[in-house]
Design a protein around this motif. Structure first.
Motif: not given
Length: 94
Positions: A1-8, A14-17
């Motif tokens: 699983x790859x995640x990114x976050x920012x403000x606000x 996304x998730x792949x095998x």
């Protein structure tokens, strides 16, 4: 699983095998999914909703890299109903 976050209050992921390099498509029968959130609004793509691909070009014990693009569908009465995510790139060492 790859995640990114920012403000606000914005996030994408996304998730792949976990099977090395390759291209995964969001389609019926696949194990790939993606999502975007902005505040309390959410859009998703997966095996039966939305469309797109994730291409893993590098997968080692300490690095993953690749590209992605997808169209995610609103979960509720959010606007726009379909959001296009284009020209995504990731390169993460761990």
């Amino acid at each position: 699983m790859i995640n990114g976050a920012g403000l606000p209050q914005r996030a994408i992921g996304f998730q792949v095998p976990d099977v090395g390099t390759g291209t995964w498509t969001f389609a019926v029968g696949t194990n790939a999914s993606a999502g975007v959130t902005i505040g309390s609004a959410a859009w998703i793509a997966g095996s039966n909703i939305g469309s797109g691909t994730v291409n893993i070009t590098t997968s080692t014990n300490n690095r993953i890299a690749g590209t992605f693009e997808f169209s995610v569908v609103a979960q509720g009465a959010w606007s726009p109903q379909i959001m296009a995510v284009t020209d995504g790139r990731f390169d993460q060492e761990f």
